[in-house]
Scaffold this motif. Sequence first.
Motif, PDB file in Angstrom:
ATOM      1  N   LEU A 220       0.846  -1.188   0.000  1.00 14.07           N
ATOM      2  CA  LEU A 220       0.000   0.000   0.000  1.00 14.07           C
ATOM      3  C   LEU A 220       0.881   1.237   0.000  1.00 14.07           C
ATOM      4  CD1 LEU A 220      -2.829  -0.884   2.554  1.00 14.07           C
ATOM      5  CD2 LEU A 220      -2.979  -0.809   0.066  1.00 14.07           C
ATOM      6  N   MET A 221       0.779   2.022  -1.061  1.00  9.50           N
ATOM      7  CA  MET A 221       1.525   3.274  -1.154  1.00  9.50           C
ATOM      8  C   MET A 221       0.590   4.409  -0.750  1.00  9.50           C
ATOM      9  SD  MET A 221       3.357   5.043  -4.445  1.00  9.50           S
ATOM     10  CE  MET A 221       4.840   4.055  -4.397  1.00  9.50           C
ATOM     11  N   ILE A 222       0.858   4.986   0.420  1.00 10.75           N
ATOM     12  CA  ILE A 222      -0.011   6.021   0.971  1.00 10.75           C
ATOM     13  C   ILE A 222       0.797   7.310   1.066  1.00 10.75           C
ATOM     14  CG2 ILE A 222      -1.571   6.639   2.847  1.00 10.75           C
ATOM     15  CD1 ILE A 222      -1.369   3.642   3.715  1.00 10.75           C
ATOM     16  N   GLY A 223       0.454   8.264   0.234  1.00 15.30           N
ATOM     17  CA  GLY A 223       1.179   9.530   0.224  1.00 15.30           C
ATOM     18  C   GLY A 223       0.291  10.613  -0.344  1.00 15.30           C
ATOM     19  N   ASP A 263      -9.376   9.830  -1.180  1.00 16.70           N
ATOM     20  CA  ASP A 263      -9.716  11.057  -0.464  1.00 16.70           C
ATOM     21  C   ASP A 263      -9.641  10.862   1.042  1.00 16.70           C
ATOM     22  OD1 ASP A 263     -10.250  12.493  -2.795  1.00 16.70           O
ATOM     23  OD2 ASP A 263     -12.327  11.812  -2.851  1.00 16.70           O
ATOM     24  N   ALA A 264      -9.977   9.633   1.481  1.00 14.92           N
ATOM     25  CA  ALA A 264     -10.067   9.367   2.917  1.00 14.92           C
ATOM     26  C   ALA A 264      -8.735   8.988   3.556  1.00 14.92           C
ATOM     27  CB  ALA A 264     -11.086   8.251   3.172  1.00 14.92           C
ATOM     28  N   VAL A 265      -7.798   8.438   2.751  1.00 14.14           N
ATOM     29  CA  VAL A 265      -6.606   7.820   3.339  1.00 14.14           C
ATOM     30  C   VAL A 265      -5.314   8.562   3.029  1.00 14.14           C
ATOM     31  CG1 VAL A 265      -5.248   5.669   3.396  1.00 14.14           C
ATOM     32  CG2 VAL A 265      -7.737   5.565   3.313  1.00 14.14           C
ATOM     33  N   SER A 266      -5.269   9.377   2.002  1.00 14.33           N
ATOM     34  CA  SER A 266      -4.020  10.001   1.580  1.00 14.33           C
ATOM     35  C   SER A 266      -3.501  10.996   2.613  1.00 14.33           C
ATOM     36  CB  SER A 266      -4.227  10.729   0.240  1.00 14.33           C
ATOM     37  OG  SER A 266      -5.100  11.835   0.432  1.00 14.33           O
TER      38      SER A 266
END
Length: 390
Positions: A220-223, A263-266
């Motif tokens: 999971l790439m979260i940025g 929209d919710a996790v970045s």
Amino acid sequence: MSDSVVADQPWNRQRLRSANERLLLDRLRNHGPASRAQLARETGLSKPTVSSALAALEDAGLVHEAGTLAPERGRVAVLYAADPAAGYALGIDIGRSWLRIAVADLDGQVVSRSDVRNRARTSGAMADLVVATAQRVVAGSGGDPAAVAHAVVGTPGVYDEEQRRVKYAMHLPGWGRAGLFDRMREGLGVPLEVHNDANLAALGEYTYGVGAGSRLFAYLMIGTGLGMGVVSEGRLFTGAHGGAGEIGFLPWAGSPRPRTLEDAVSGEAVVESARSFGMTGQLTAKAVFDAARSGQPAAVKAVRLEGERIAHTVAAAAAVLDPDLVVLGGGVGHSVDLLLRPVQETLRALTPLRPKIVPGRLGEDAVLMGAVATALSTAREVVFDRHATA
């Protein structure tokens, strides 16, 4: 493979010689230097065949003498090794803020690298920046630029081979223009392929990081955005059109207004949550996480909410993929020390499917090293094929 049967046709004899040479080269590259006698024992080839194949590989610059071995009895044996400088691979990571480029030899060792700020104001300027930076990196490697056999680019979005453009790269304005990567290919003079950045990050973690040995894992790439790469049995799973893992497009119902999971996790969602809990000033996701570490209540709440939302993301991936490992990476993923507990607690309440969750080992280098690994695989084939058809 055995050389006990040699076909009469010249083409088949050439094919057999090429197969023998490839067998020896792979053995030397994967397991290190060896003598003729050792290679004969391990491959089943006769000693004369091994000697002939090694001579051809040495003439082609693919192997070289790497020292000697003095046995207790008998003659001193010459050791042979694959020559890492026979060719090079070029990896490129294009992000909104940074451009990272590296050249690796055929052993996978990075011999030259540059990280530069992406200050390009247009997509065309960005393409030109990639070419100019890559040329400097290649020149800094000390090798022959013509020896760069293959290049791989990691980029947000999905590359459409037919339309020759990237789709869904929302955070790189203008990056969807057709012909940009053709422009880079022409400028570099190197065969170039394009992959989604999260996919390459997953492959980077599988090859060089925490994913090694995993049967199926999701990265999971979260940025700035949210993406996912999936590696199954050592291979990327990209779907029918390259869109597998674009998990950010999933709808998110945990808000009064329609939103996507991205929209919710970045990282921007972390800032938005922190403001809603009372934080003020110029905020970044990093600033919120730093404030949470110091115990600031609003930041702690924002980080916990982020962990809960990441848990929903993991639950969705677990239900569809059943991974044995989920790796958290990207800018937000760097703060797993704060996120892991709320992710795991929420996941236990959401689903009985609970894969192991760990932070990535490669950090910001995950995409780049995945690009290097992918380019390296093809570069080795290209270098050998040049010799086989010479």
